[in-house]
Scaffold this motif. Structure first.
Motif, PDB file in Angstrom:
ATOM      1  N   TYR A 218       0.831  -1.203   0.000  1.00  0.00           N
ATOM      2  CA  TYR A 218       0.000   0.000   0.000  1.00  0.00           C
ATOM      3  C   TYR A 218       0.867   1.254   0.000  1.00  0.00           C
ATOM      4  O   TYR A 218       0.552   2.249  -0.651  1.00  0.00           O
ATOM      5  CB  TYR A 218      -0.969  -0.002   1.184  1.00  0.00           C
ATOM      6  CG  TYR A 218      -2.164   0.879   0.913  1.00  0.00           C
ATOM      7  CD1 TYR A 218      -3.217   0.420   0.125  1.00  0.00           C
ATOM      8  CD2 TYR A 218      -2.222   2.190   1.394  1.00  0.00           C
ATOM      9  CE1 TYR A 218      -4.303   1.229  -0.173  1.00  0.00           C
ATOM     10  CE2 TYR A 218      -3.310   3.004   1.109  1.00  0.00           C
ATOM     11  CZ  TYR A 218      -4.349   2.521   0.327  1.00  0.00           C
ATOM     12  OH  TYR A 218      -5.426   3.333   0.029  1.00  0.00           O
ATOM     13  N   ILE A 219       1.992   1.199   0.704  1.00  0.00           N
ATOM     14  CA  ILE A 219       2.912   2.341   0.714  1.00  0.00           C
ATOM     15  C   ILE A 219       3.478   2.556  -0.697  1.00  0.00           C
ATOM     16  O   ILE A 219       3.569   3.688  -1.176  1.00  0.00           O
ATOM     17  CB  ILE A 219       4.034   2.129   1.767  1.00  0.00           C
ATOM     18  CG1 ILE A 219       3.421   2.220   3.173  1.00  0.00           C
ATOM     19  CG2 ILE A 219       5.156   3.143   1.592  1.00  0.00           C
ATOM     20  CD1 ILE A 219       4.364   1.817   4.315  1.00  0.00           C
ATOM     21  N   ALA A 220       3.810   1.469  -1.378  1.00  0.00           N
ATOM     22  CA  ALA A 220       4.321   1.582  -2.757  1.00  0.00           C
ATOM     23  C   ALA A 220       3.275   2.261  -3.644  1.00  0.00           C
ATOM     24  O   ALA A 220       3.600   3.139  -4.459  1.00  0.00           O
ATOM     25  CB  ALA A 220       4.666   0.195  -3.301  1.00  0.00           C
ATOM     26  N   TYR A 221       2.020   1.884  -3.442  1.00  0.00           N
ATOM     27  CA  TYR A 221       0.919   2.480  -4.206  1.00  0.00           C
ATOM     28  C   TYR A 221       0.775   3.975  -3.896  1.00  0.00           C
ATOM     29  O   TYR A 221       0.632   4.808  -4.789  1.00  0.00           O
ATOM     30  CB  TYR A 221      -0.361   1.710  -3.877  1.00  0.00           C
ATOM     31  CG  TYR A 221      -1.654   2.435  -4.075  1.00  0.00           C
ATOM     32  CD1 TYR A 221      -2.139   2.702  -5.359  1.00  0.00           C
ATOM     33  CD2 TYR A 221      -2.413   2.843  -2.974  1.00  0.00           C
ATOM     34  CE1 TYR A 221      -3.356   3.364  -5.530  1.00  0.00           C
ATOM     35  CE2 TYR A 221      -3.615   3.495  -3.140  1.00  0.00           C
ATOM     36  CZ  TYR A 221      -4.081   3.768  -4.412  1.00  0.00           C
ATOM     37  OH  TYR A 221      -5.271   4.422  -4.575  1.00  0.00           O
ATOM     38  N   MET A 222       0.869   4.325  -2.585  1.00  0.00           N
ATOM     39  CA  MET A 222       0.766   5.737  -2.195  1.00  0.00           C
ATOM     40  C   MET A 222       1.891   6.555  -2.808  1.00  0.00           C
ATOM     41  O   MET A 222       1.686   7.671  -3.283  1.00  0.00           O
ATOM     42  CB  MET A 222       0.842   5.858  -0.662  1.00  0.00           C
ATOM     43  CG  MET A 222      -0.454   5.501   0.054  1.00  0.00           C
ATOM     44  SD  MET A 222      -0.176   5.027   1.793  1.00  0.00           S
ATOM     45  CE  MET A 222       0.801   6.382   2.391  1.00  0.00           C
ATOM     46  N   GLU A 223       3.107   5.984  -2.791  1.00  0.00           N
ATOM     47  CA  GLU A 223       4.254   6.716  -3.327  1.00  0.00           C
ATOM     48  C   GLU A 223       4.131   6.903  -4.834  1.00  0.00           C
ATOM     49  O   GLU A 223       4.486   7.935  -5.379  1.00  0.00           O
ATOM     50  CB  GLU A 223       5.562   5.978  -2.976  1.00  0.00           C
ATOM     51  CG  GLU A 223       5.940   6.212  -1.515  1.00  0.00           C
ATOM     52  CD  GLU A 223       7.046   5.296  -0.992  1.00  0.00           C
ATOM     53  OE1 GLU A 223       7.519   4.424  -1.776  1.00  0.00           O
ATOM     54  OE2 GLU A 223       7.416   5.448   0.190  1.00  0.00           O
ATOM     55  N   ASP A 224       3.578   5.901  -5.475  1.00  0.00           N
ATOM     56  CA  ASP A 224       3.451   5.958  -6.925  1.00  0.00           C
ATOM     57  C   ASP A 224       2.341   6.906  -7.377  1.00  0.00           C
ATOM     58  O   ASP A 224       2.449   7.558  -8.410  1.00  0.00           O
ATOM     59  CB  ASP A 224       3.173   4.533  -7.437  1.00  0.00           C
ATOM     60  CG  ASP A 224       3.386   4.421  -8.928  1.00  0.00           C
ATOM     61  OD1 ASP A 224       4.336   5.050  -9.436  1.00  0.00           O
ATOM     62  OD2 ASP A 224       2.596   3.726  -9.589  1.00  0.00           O
ATOM     63  N   THR A 225       1.267   6.981  -6.605  1.00  0.00           N
ATOM     64  CA  THR A 225       0.081   7.702  -7.078  1.00  0.00           C
ATOM     65  C   THR A 225      -0.224   8.961  -6.273  1.00  0.00           C
ATOM     66  O   THR A 225      -1.085   9.742  -6.669  1.00  0.00           O
ATOM     67  CB  THR A 225      -1.164   6.799  -6.974  1.00  0.00           C
ATOM     68  OG1 THR A 225      -1.354   6.470  -5.587  1.00  0.00           O
ATOM     69  CG2 THR A 225      -0.999   5.513  -7.771  1.00  0.00           C
ATOM     70  N   GLY A 226       0.437   9.156  -5.146  1.00  0.00           N
ATOM     71  CA  GLY A 226       0.110  10.300  -4.296  1.00  0.00           C
ATOM     72  C   GLY A 226      -1.185  10.097  -3.521  1.00  0.00           C
ATOM     73  O   GLY A 226      -1.759  11.062  -3.007  1.00  0.00           O
ATOM     74  N   ALA A 227      -1.656   8.857  -3.445  1.00  0.00           N
ATOM     75  CA  ALA A 227      -2.903   8.575  -2.720  1.00  0.00           C
ATOM     76  C   ALA A 227      -2.739   8.893  -1.231  1.00  0.00           C
ATOM     77  O   ALA A 227      -1.630   8.843  -0.690  1.00  0.00           O
ATOM     78  CB  ALA A 227      -3.300   7.109  -2.897  1.00  0.00           C
TER      79      ALA A 227
END
Ligand SMILES: [Fe+2]
Length: 389
Positions: A218-227
Motif C-alpha cells: 500500500y505504501i508503494a501504491y501511495m508513493e506511486d500515485t500520491g494517494a
C-alpha cells in the motif's frame, strides 16, 4: 429444548456481556459519554443500545412485558438517530446506564425460564433459539464498533481476549476454476436473512490473492500515485506511523493494510493490475484463503437481496439497505468475534467509510490462454478417467 440448552444460552449471553464490560473496564463515565468522532457513537449510546435491543427482543417481544423506561427505546434506534447526533440524545448515562444493562439482563433470564425453545417450536423467533443467537451476535458486532472508537481513546490497551493483527505469511495467488458454486447459508442453523436462501451461481475461472494486501504494497501504491494514507496514519521523518490510542508506532510493512475505504481499495486493485473480487467469488474461494479474520475485505458487490429473499425477523435488519448504496465486505477483522465469522456472513457499508476495520484482497480474471489451459487440463482429466489415454 432441555434446561441444559437454556443454561447454554444463558452462559453464552453472559460471556458476550463479559466481553463488552471488559472492553470498557478501563474507562470512566466521562470517557463513556464523550463524543470522540462524529463518525462514531459515544460508548454510552452503544451500551444503552445493546441493552435496549435486548429488552425489545428478549423481554418485550418474547416475554410480552412492558419496557423499563417507557419510550426511551426511540433514542436507541440506529436508523432514527444518525451517529453524529447520538452524543446529544437524552440517553441513559453513568449509574443509570449500568443498572439498565443489569435490570434488562435479569428480566431476560426470567423470560428465558418460561419460553419453549426447540427445533419444532412454531414461533420462528424461538425455533432453535434464533432470537437468542441474534442477540448474542448483535452484542458481539457492537463490540467491534466500540473497538473502532476505543482505538481513539488516549492510552487504551486492547485486552488479551481480543484478537490482533499478524503478518501475512503465504503469498501468491490461488486459481479458482469456473463452475457452479453454492452461495449463502444453509436452511438450518443461525444466519441473518440476507445470507439466505442458499443458491447456485455460475462463476468464470478467476485468480485471487492468497493474503490481504500488506502495508508495504500500500505504501508503494501511495508513493506511486500520491494517494492518501489510510485512516490513523501519519508521516514521521523516519516513515509512516500508526497513531491509534494516542501512540506513535511505526507502521509494520508486513501487516495487512487497514482502514481504507471501498474507493481506495478499488483504486489500489486497479493500480496493481487487478480488481476486487465479487462477494460470490470470495465465498467460493473462502476455504483456500489465508489471512481471513484479520481485516474485513471489500468486495466489488453491491449489497443486494439473494433470489427468493425473505425479510426476517424485521425489514430494518437488511431489506432497507439493499441497493447500490452499500458495498459488501466479507471475512471479518481482528476485532470480530469468531462466532460472527460464518463463511456466508455479509457485512455492508458505505463505500467512503474508513473507520471500519477494512482492508483489501485482490482478484483478477484468468487470461484467455490460462482459461484454455485449464479447460485443456479438464479435457485430459476426463480423457484419463474415460481410459482414452
Ligand atoms: Fe445495533
Amino acid at each position: 429444548m432441555t434446561s441444559r440448552s437454556k443454561e447454554a444460552i444463558a452462559s453464552r449471553l453472559a460471556e458476550a456481556r463479559r466481553r463488552t464490560l471488559e472492553l470498557i473496564a478501563p474507562l470512566d463515565d466521562e470517557q463513556l459519554n464523550r463524543v470522540y468522532s462524529p463518525l462514531l457513537s459515544p460508548l454510552a449510546w452503544d451500551l444503552g443500545h445493546i441493552a435496549n435491543f435486548e429488552e425489545l427482543w428478549l423481554v418485550q417481544t418474547i416475554g410480552g412485558r412492558e419496557p423499563l423506561h417507557g419510550d426511551l427505546g426511540r433514542f436507541y434506534d440506529a436508523i432514527e438517530n444518525p451517529r453524529r447526533t447520538r452524543g446529544e440524545l437524552p440517553i441513559l448515562r453513568d449509574a443509570e446506564l449500568r443498572s439498565y444493562l443489569a435490570d434488562v439482563r435479569e428480566r431476560t433470564l426470567d423470560v428465558l425460564e418460561d419460553v419453549e425453545i426447540g427445533p419444532d417450536v412454531e414461533d420462528r423467533l424461538l425455533r432453535d433459539g434464533f432470537v437468542y443467537e441474534m442477540l448474542i451476535a448483535h452484542e458481539q458486532q457492537h463490540n467491534e464498533t466500540m473497538l473502532q472508537l476505543l482505538q481513539m481513546v488516549e492510552g487504551y490497551e486492547v485486552s488479551r481476549g481480543v484478537g490482533h493483527l499478524s503478518p501475512g505469511q503465504a503469498s501468491g495467488t490461488i486459481l479458482i476454476e469456473g463452475g457452479s458454486y453454492e452461495i449463502g447459508a444453509p436452511a438450518n442453523g443461525f444466519a441473518y436473512d440476507n445470507e439466505r436462501p442458499r443458491h447456485t451461481v455460475e462463476l468464470a475461472s478467476f485468480e485471487i490473492d492468497r493474503t490481504p494486501v500488506a502495508n508495504a504494497a500500500y505504501i508503494a501504491y501511495m508513493e506511486d500515485t500520491g494517494a492518501e494514507p489510510p485512516m490513523h496514519w501519519e508521516r514521521d521523518p523516519e516513515g509512516w506511523v500508526l497513531t491509534t490510542a494516542g501512540r506513535r508506532v511505526p507502521v509494520d510493512p508486513s501487516h495487512p493494510v487497514l482502514h481504507v475505504s471501498w474507493h481506495e481499495a478499488d483504486s489500489f486493485a486497479r493500480w496493481a493490475g487487478k480488481r476486487l473480487p465479487t462477494e460470490h467469488e470470495w465465498e467460493a474461494a473462502r476455504d483456500e484463503l489465508a489471512g481471513v479474520g484479520q481485516v474485513w475485505e471489500w468486495t466489488s458487490s453491491d449489497f443486494l437481496a439473494y433470489p427468493g429473499f425473505e425479510p426476517f425477523p424485521y425489514r430494518e435488519y437488511s431489506a432497507v439497505f439493499f441497493g447500490a448504496t452499500y458495498k459488501v465486505l466479507r471475512g471479518g477483522s481482528w476485532a470480530t468475534a469468531r462466532n460472527v465469522m460464518r463463511p456466508s456472513f455479509r457485512n455492508w457499508d458505505l463505500p467512503e467509510r474508513r473507520q471500519i476495520f477494512a482492508g483489501i484482497r485482490c482478484a483478477r480474471d484468468v487470461s484467455a490462454e490460462r482459461a484454455s489451459e485449464i479447460a485443456g487440463d479438464d479435457e485430459r482429466e476426463r480423457a484419463k478417467r474415460e481410459g482414452c489415454v
